[in-house]
Design an enzyme around this catalytic site. Structure first.
Site, PDB file in Angstrom:
ATOM      1  N   ASP A  57     -41.950  24.103  -5.601  1.00 37.02           N
ATOM      2  CA  ASP A  57     -40.913  24.335  -4.584  1.00 37.02           C
ATOM      3  C   ASP A  57     -39.609  24.854  -5.170  1.00 37.02           C
ATOM      4  OD1 ASP A  57     -42.737  23.375  -2.694  1.00 37.02           O
ATOM      5  OD2 ASP A  57     -42.088  21.313  -3.042  1.00 37.02           O
ATOM      6  N   LYS A  86     -40.512  30.096  -5.435  1.00 31.50           N
ATOM      7  CA  LYS A  86     -41.412  31.167  -5.915  1.00 31.50           C
ATOM      8  C   LYS A  86     -41.664  32.201  -4.824  1.00 31.50           C
ATOM      9  CE  LYS A  86     -44.451  27.967  -6.851  1.00 31.50           C
ATOM     10  NZ  LYS A  86     -43.613  26.761  -6.672  1.00 31.50           N
ATOM     11  N   GLN A  95     -47.425  25.735  -7.243  1.00 29.29           N
ATOM     12  CA  GLN A  95     -47.011  24.480  -7.883  1.00 29.29           C
ATOM     13  C   GLN A  95     -46.019  24.764  -9.029  1.00 29.29           C
ATOM     14  OE1 GLN A  95     -50.839  24.695  -7.392  1.00 29.29           O
ATOM     15  NE2 GLN A  95     -50.109  24.229  -5.364  1.00 29.29           N
ATOM     16  N   GLY A 109     -44.557  17.991   5.194  1.00 27.86           N
ATOM     17  CA  GLY A 109     -43.382  17.494   5.899  1.00 27.86           C
ATOM     18  C   GLY A 109     -42.744  16.282   5.241  1.00 27.86           C
ATOM     19  N   ARG A 110     -43.176  15.969   4.009  1.00 22.58           N
ATOM     20  CA  ARG A 110     -42.567  14.827   3.312  1.00 22.58           C
ATOM     21  C   ARG A 110     -41.210  15.222   2.729  1.00 22.58           C
ATOM     22  NH1 ARG A 110     -47.166  13.450  -0.975  1.00 22.58           N
ATOM     23  NH2 ARG A 110     -47.329  15.719  -0.913  1.00 22.58           N
ATOM     24  N   GLY A 166     -46.865  25.804  -0.537  1.00 18.93           N
ATOM     25  CA  GLY A 166     -46.107  26.146   0.664  1.00 18.93           C
ATOM     26  C   GLY A 166     -44.958  27.026   0.233  1.00 18.93           C
ATOM     27  N   HIS A 167     -45.062  28.312   0.496  1.00 17.11           N
ATOM     28  CA  HIS A 167     -44.059  29.273   0.044  1.00 17.11           C
ATOM     29  C   HIS A 167     -43.325  29.830   1.264  1.00 17.11           C
ATOM     30  CE1 HIS A 167     -46.550  29.988  -3.881  1.00 17.11           C
ATOM     31  NE2 HIS A 167     -46.176  28.738  -3.723  1.00 17.11           N
TER      32      HIS A 167
HETATM   33  P1  GDP Z   1     -41.957  27.624  -3.461  1.00 17.73           P
HETATM   34  O1  GDP Z   1     -43.043  26.668  -3.151  1.00 17.73           O
HETATM   35  O2  GDP Z   1     -41.600  27.661  -4.903  1.00 17.73           O
HETATM   36  O3  GDP Z   1     -42.183  28.994  -2.885  1.00 17.73           O
HETATM   37  O4  GDP Z   1     -40.648  27.066  -2.733  1.00 17.73           O
HETATM   38  P2  GDP Z   1     -40.571  26.544  -1.211  1.00 17.73           P
HETATM   39  O5  GDP Z   1     -40.569  27.717  -0.325  1.00 17.73           O
HETATM   40  O6  GDP Z   1     -41.564  25.462  -0.970  1.00 17.73           O
HETATM   41  O7  GDP Z   1     -39.171  25.810  -1.246  1.00 17.73           O
HETATM   42  C1  GDP Z   1     -37.990  26.482  -1.497  1.00 17.73           C
HETATM   43  C2  GDP Z   1     -37.083  26.355  -0.256  1.00 17.73           C
HETATM   44  O8  GDP Z   1     -35.765  26.732  -0.603  1.00 17.73           O
HETATM   45  C3  GDP Z   1     -37.496  27.282   0.866  1.00 17.73           C
HETATM   46  O9  GDP Z   1     -37.188  26.673   2.094  1.00 17.73           O
HETATM   47  C4  GDP Z   1     -36.632  28.511   0.650  1.00 17.73           C
HETATM   48  O10 GDP Z   1     -36.354  29.222   1.854  1.00 17.73           O
HETATM   49  C5  GDP Z   1     -35.371  27.889   0.119  1.00 17.73           C
HETATM   50  N1  GDP Z   1     -34.636  28.703  -0.868  1.00 17.73           N
HETATM   51  C6  GDP Z   1     -35.109  29.573  -1.777  1.00 17.73           C
HETATM   52  N2  GDP Z   1     -34.101  30.048  -2.545  1.00 17.73           N
HETATM   53  C7  GDP Z   1     -32.982  29.452  -2.097  1.00 17.73           C
HETATM   54  C8  GDP Z   1     -31.604  29.509  -2.501  1.00 17.73           C
HETATM   55  O11 GDP Z   1     -31.223  30.195  -3.439  1.00 17.73           O
HETATM   56  N3  GDP Z   1     -30.725  28.730  -1.799  1.00 17.73           N
HETATM   57  C9  GDP Z   1     -31.109  27.946  -0.773  1.00 17.73           C
HETATM   58  N4  GDP Z   1     -30.188  27.205  -0.156  1.00 17.73           N
HETATM   59  N5  GDP Z   1     -32.401  27.860  -0.375  1.00 17.73           N
HETATM   60  C10 GDP Z   1     -33.312  28.596  -1.030  1.00 17.73           C
HETATM   61  P1  IMO Z   2     -45.710  24.996  -4.189  1.00 17.22           P
HETATM   62  O1  IMO Z   2     -46.580  26.158  -4.570  1.00 17.22           O
HETATM   63  C1  IMO Z   2     -44.758  20.786  -4.758  1.00 17.22           C
HETATM   64  C2  IMO Z   2     -48.107  18.068  -5.519  1.00 17.22           C
HETATM   65  C3  IMO Z   2     -48.437  17.055  -4.445  1.00 17.22           C
HETATM   66  C4  IMO Z   2     -48.930  15.914  -5.310  1.00 17.22           C
HETATM   67  C5  IMO Z   2     -49.684  16.634  -6.421  1.00 17.22           C
HETATM   68  C6  IMO Z   2     -51.191  16.718  -6.212  1.00 17.22           C
HETATM   69  O2  IMO Z   2     -45.222  25.030  -2.787  1.00 17.22           O
HETATM   70  O3  IMO Z   2     -44.627  24.788  -5.198  1.00 17.22           O
HETATM   71  P2  IMO Z   2     -52.713  18.198  -4.648  1.00 17.22           P
HETATM   72  O4  IMO Z   2     -52.804  18.263  -3.154  1.00 17.22           O
HETATM   73  O5  IMO Z   2     -52.397  19.486  -5.302  1.00 17.22           O
HETATM   74  O6  IMO Z   2     -53.913  17.530  -5.263  1.00 17.22           O
HETATM   75  O7  IMO Z   2     -51.476  17.197  -4.918  1.00 17.22           O
HETATM   76  O8  IMO Z   2     -49.150  17.934  -6.480  1.00 17.22           O
HETATM   77  N1  IMO Z   2     -48.082  19.472  -5.065  1.00 17.22           N
HETATM   78  C7  IMO Z   2     -46.958  20.177  -4.876  1.00 17.22           C
HETATM   79  N2  IMO Z   2     -45.663  19.819  -4.985  1.00 17.22           N
HETATM   80  N3  IMO Z   2     -45.078  22.064  -4.467  1.00 17.22           N
HETATM   81  C8  IMO Z   2     -46.367  22.446  -4.376  1.00 17.22           C
HETATM   82  O9  IMO Z   2     -46.727  23.737  -4.221  1.00 17.22           O
HETATM   83  C9  IMO Z   2     -47.382  21.486  -4.558  1.00 17.22           C
HETATM   84  N4  IMO Z   2     -48.727  21.516  -4.523  1.00 17.22           N
HETATM   85  C10 IMO Z   2     -49.135  20.284  -4.849  1.00 17.22           C
HETATM   86  O10 IMO Z   2     -47.291  16.698  -3.703  1.00 17.22           O
HETATM   87  O11 IMO Z   2     -47.840  15.249  -5.908  1.00 17.22           O
HETATM   88 MG    MG Z   3     -43.418  25.068  -1.872  1.00 15.22          MG
END
Ligand code: GDP
Ligand code: IMO
Ligand code: MG
Length: 428
Positions: A13, A16, A222, A300-301, A40-41
């Site tokens: 998260d 990416k 991840q 949603g955690r 979840g991107h």
């Molecule tokens: P990923 O799994 O690495 O793709 O990251 P996620 O999308 O799960 O989580 C990143 C969250 O931060 C998303 O809701 C993005 O829209 C948001 N985000 C990304 N870059 C920035 C930033 O520079 N500032 C803020 N405030 N939010 C960001």
């Molecule tokens: P993105 O790509 C954050 C975490 C889960 C759990 C552990 C194992 O959005 O960064 P799994 O279902 O993979 O067996 O769960 O890994 N986890 C993530 N945490 N971002 C993710 O993906 C994750 N994918 C799995 O919360 O701790």
């Molecule tokens: Mg994510």
């Protein structure tokens, strides 16, 4: 360098999806190489928000997108995601999306097993409950059903039998109902015609693309600390998440990954259980969670939040061969009077500059912090390095020094264009 690999350098998260979307207009092909729909991107473009779990983020910019052999694929989820994106105006056709025909499938019985195990465990991992771990177990156990099997009824029948002879006793032990091979075959056969048009030898397509001088962008899921070898085991996911996996998980060979761009959040978060040395359970932690909207896309955690851990990211730089980082969410730190950066740990009397492998040791680490003055100005939406307050610049420069890698990109909001380019990863 022609290719770029984007990986998460912390616990996932990091942003990416946003960065892959931004970079994909400089690339020709975007490839997922591990994980599954546990990812979840989130991409924000104007007033549209796209949430992708399995589709490479390049689809939004209409780039050729590949789901590589290293990904575990829930085909029903894939079809749903394709439909969802279509509803948002992103047309996904077999010309645009290629699914490796040797990728392994996630089936409903994997999800059942994942959830039943978590429910029964005294020490939960906190998985996403999407069947990722059990699917990878079947892959290395050589009993998985692969995409190509969907085209071969005989193979499918034999594979279902073999799979159920393994899952039968597991399901009984966990009190799950018996799986019905005929029903499973019928479900797979009903879905197959919708998935098979996307199935191709992805390695071959990538080989052709590279030979034609095209640029490949790999999209990790991840983060390095969730890597099954290098992460905080057993509180990890079930795949290798490090950049080296981009080669094996796509079939492009060890030179394929090219320049490695680590995505790094300006603080630290983690979803699920497991050690987290710089975690903040106080008001500052809640502030970061609120301002950063740190809620998991998939489950949603609430994400656990803490200070930036430079020791951990320095380790990630080494594990992934990171050439530069994209630092995200700097704006979330706006207004905090004091910032702390973890530069190492104390384990009892011992000083450590890395995360030790033992779980007990990981749980007992006391972070050693360096303090910096924050900034009262806003960095949110900044699009130029010159717009940043002096203390924000100092914070970024100190991070570079501590982790031993330069900042190539800086992200200052969820929006695609709120991104500052310092050096182009495709040119480095
Ligand atoms: P990923 O799994 O690495 O793709 O990251 P996620 O999308 O799960 O989580 C990143 C969250 O931060 C998303 O809701 C993005 O829209 C948001 N985000 C990304 N870059 C920035 C930033 O520079 N500032 C803020 N405030 N939010 C960001
Ligand atoms: P993105 O790509 C954050 C975490 C889960 C759990 C552990 C194992 O959005 O960064 P799994 O279902 O993979 O067996 O769960 O890994 N986890 C993530 N945490 N971002 C993710 O993906 C994750 N994918 C799995 O919360 O701790
Ligand atoms: Mg994510």
């Amino acid at each position: 360098m022609a290719n770029v690999t984007v990986i998460g350098a912390q616990w996932g998260d990091e942003g990416k999806g946003k960065l892959v979307d931004w970079l994909s207009n400089r690339a020709d092909v975007v490839v997922r190489f591990q994980g599954g729909h546990n990812a979840g991107h989130t991409l924000v473009v104007g007033n549209q928000t796209y949430k992708l779990s399995l589709l490479p983020s390049g689809v939004v910019q209409g780039k050729l997108s590949v789901i590589g052999n290293g990904v575990v694929v829930d085909p029903w989820h894939l079809l749903e995601e394709i439909d969802k994106l279509r509803g948002q105006g992103v047309a996904i056709t077999p010309d645009l999306l290629v699914l490796a025909d040797n990728a392994c499938l996630i089936l409903p019985l994997h999800r059942d097993l994942d959830r039943a195990r978590e429910a029964a465990a005294t020490q939960k991992i906190g998985t996403t409950g999407r069947g990722i771990g059990p699917a990878y177990e079947d892959k290395v156990g050589r009993r998985a059903i692969r995409v190509a099997d969907l085209a071969d009824r005989e193979a499918l029948e034999a594979k279902i039998d073999r799979l159920l002879s393994h899952h039968g006793p597991l399901r009984r032990g966990l009190g799950l109902p018996e799986a019905d091979p005929a029903a499973m075959l019928a479900e797979l056969e009903a879905m197959a015609p919708k998935i098979l048009p996307y199935a191709k030898p992805a390695w071959r397509l990538l080989d052709e693309q590279v030979k034609a001088g095209k640029r490949v962008l790999f999209e990790g899921a991840q983060g390095a600390l969730l890597d099954v070898d290098h992460g905080t085991y057993p509180f990890v996911t079930s795949s290798n998440t490090v950049a080296g996996q981009a080669a094996a998980g796509s079939g492009l060979g060890p030179k394929g990954p090219g320049y490695v761009l680590g995505i790094v959040k300006a603080y630290t978060t983690r979803v699920g259980e497991g050690p987290f040395p710089t975690e903040l359970t106080d008001e500052v932690g809640r502030h970061l969670g609120e301002v950063g909207r740190e809620v998991g896309t998939v489950t949603g955690r609430s994400r656990r939040c803490g200070w930036f851990d430079a020791a951990l990211v320095r380790q990630s730089v080494a594990l992934n061969g990171i050439g530069g980082i994209a630092l995200t969410k700097l704006d979330v730190l706006d207004g905090l009077p004091t910032l702390k950066i973890c530069i190492g740990y104390k384990l009892g009397e011992e000083a450590l500059d890395y995360l030790p492998a033992g779980l007990k040791a990981q749980g007992q680490l006391v972070p050693v912090y360096e303090e910096m003055e924050g900034w009262s100005e806003t960095t949110q939406g900044a699009r130029s390095w010159r717009d940043l307050p002096a203390n924000a610049v100092k914070y970024v420069r100190r991070i570079e020094e501590l982790i031993g890698a330069p900042v190539a990109l800086l992200s200052t909001s969820p929006q695609r264009d709120d991104t500052i380019l310092m050096r182009d990863p495709f040119q480095d």
